[in-house]
Design a protein around this motif. Structure first.
Motif, mmCIF file in Angstrom:
data_model
loop_
_atom_site.group_PDB
_atom_site.id
_atom_site.type_symbol
_atom_site.label_atom_id
_atom_site.label_comp_id
_atom_site.label_asym_id
_atom_site.label_seq_id
_atom_site.Cartn_x
_atom_site.Cartn_y
_atom_site.Cartn_z
ATOM 1 N N SER A 183 0.813 -1.216 0.000
ATOM 2 C CA SER A 183 0.000 0.000 0.000
ATOM 3 C C SER A 183 0.850 1.271 0.000
ATOM 4 O O SER A 183 0.310 2.366 -0.178
ATOM 5 C CB SER A 183 -0.936 0.015 1.212
ATOM 6 N N GLU A 184 2.161 1.122 0.222
ATOM 7 C CA GLU A 184 3.047 2.293 0.165
ATOM 8 C C GLU A 184 3.050 2.860 -1.254
ATOM 9 O O GLU A 184 2.789 2.159 -2.229
ATOM 10 C CB GLU A 184 4.473 1.917 0.575
ATOM 11 N N ILE B 214 3.972 3.725 8.863
ATOM 12 C CA ILE B 214 5.050 3.422 9.798
ATOM 13 C C ILE B 214 6.356 3.409 9.013
ATOM 14 O O ILE B 214 6.483 2.718 7.994
ATOM 15 C CB ILE B 214 4.819 2.072 10.518
ATOM 16 N N HIS B 215 7.321 4.198 9.474
ATOM 17 C CA HIS B 215 8.607 4.381 8.804
ATOM 18 C C HIS B 215 9.701 3.599 9.535
ATOM 19 O O HIS B 215 9.614 3.394 10.745
ATOM 20 C CB HIS B 215 8.994 5.868 8.801
ATOM 21 N N GLY C 269 8.407 5.335 4.480
ATOM 22 C CA GLY C 269 7.330 4.479 4.955
ATOM 23 C C GLY C 269 7.521 3.046 4.537
ATOM 24 O O GLY C 269 7.845 2.774 3.384
ATOM 25 N N GLU C 270 7.376 2.128 5.488
ATOM 26 C CA GLU C 270 7.500 0.699 5.181
ATOM 27 C C GLU C 270 6.143 0.026 5.054
ATOM 28 O O GLU C 270 5.958 -0.842 4.210
ATOM 29 C CB GLU C 270 8.336 -0.019 6.240
ATOM 30 N N ILE C 271 5.189 0.420 5.891
ATOM 31 C CA ILE C 271 3.830 -0.116 5.765
ATOM 32 C C ILE C 271 2.837 1.027 5.892
ATOM 33 O O ILE C 271 3.056 1.997 6.620
ATOM 34 C CB ILE C 271 3.523 -1.247 6.777
ATOM 35 N N ALA D 210 -6.526 9.959 -0.714
ATOM 36 C CA ALA D 210 -7.226 8.729 -1.070
ATOM 37 C C ALA D 210 -6.196 7.607 -1.174
ATOM 38 O O ALA D 210 -4.986 7.880 -1.194
ATOM 39 C CB ALA D 210 -7.940 8.933 -2.409
ATOM 40 N N PRO D 211 -6.629 6.356 -1.256
ATOM 41 C CA PRO D 211 -5.667 5.261 -1.444
ATOM 42 C C PRO D 211 -4.801 5.512 -2.687
ATOM 43 O O PRO D 211 -5.289 5.957 -3.720
ATOM 44 C CB PRO D 211 -6.565 4.040 -1.642
#
Length: 164
Positions: A53-54, A145-146, A153-155, A100-101
């Motif tokens: 999702s990143e 979350i980095h 960002g990882e997730i 948005a996504p």
């Protein structure tokens, strides 16, 4: 004669007292008791975080989740975050928006005090502004979350809200 006039007055006073006690009870009931009153200001908050999702996607097996509530009456977001399998210690966490996504945005709410670990959990709460509330309820926030390996960002997971 005077006592005959007093009887109807006493009855009216007693009737008035009886109504005073029953009216608050009857006015609090709805016409149809099968329909409970719904609180339109309490929301469940949730999100699923992953590397895909990143923006752009990163390579990581890390996952995470967000759960909580939002109370629109007092603008209070209460949340819990869990994460696991990060490539290193979590170095930063933010709610971002409006987005948005698949769209990136600046942090709108910085999360502080979380454990700097590759796996963990953290709970907190924050009072939102009216703009932040609108973005959150419109589905235009994401949690990121980095890590040192993935400083952008990882997730990431889009924040969902559902009326309780």
């Amino acid at each position: 004669m005077l006592s005959n006039r007093m009887i109807p007055i006493k009855m009216l006073v007693l009737l008035g007292m009886a109504l005073a006690f029953t009216l608050p009870l009857t006015t609090s009931c709805s016409e149809d008791d099968s329909n409970p009153i719904i609180n339109t200001s309490m929301f469940d908050v949730s999100g699923v975080l992953n590397a895909q999702s990143e923006v752009p996607p990163v390579i990581s097996v890390a996952t995470g989740s967000l759960s909580g509530t939002y109370d629109g009456d007092i603008n209070l977001l209460t949340y819990s975050i869990t994460w696991s399998n990060l490539t290193g210690a979590a170095s930063a966490m933010h709610f971002h928006g409006p987005a948005a996504p698949g769209v990136s945005a600046s942090p709108t709410l910085t999360i502080q005090g979380f454990p700097a670990a590759a796996a963990g959990s953290y709970s907190s709460q924050a009072t939102l502004t009216e703009d932040q509330e609108r973005q959150l309820l419109d589905g235009n926030w994401y949690l990121n979350i980095h890590t040192p390996t993935n400083p952008n960002g990882e997730i990431r997971g889009q924040v969902q809200t559902n009326l309780k």
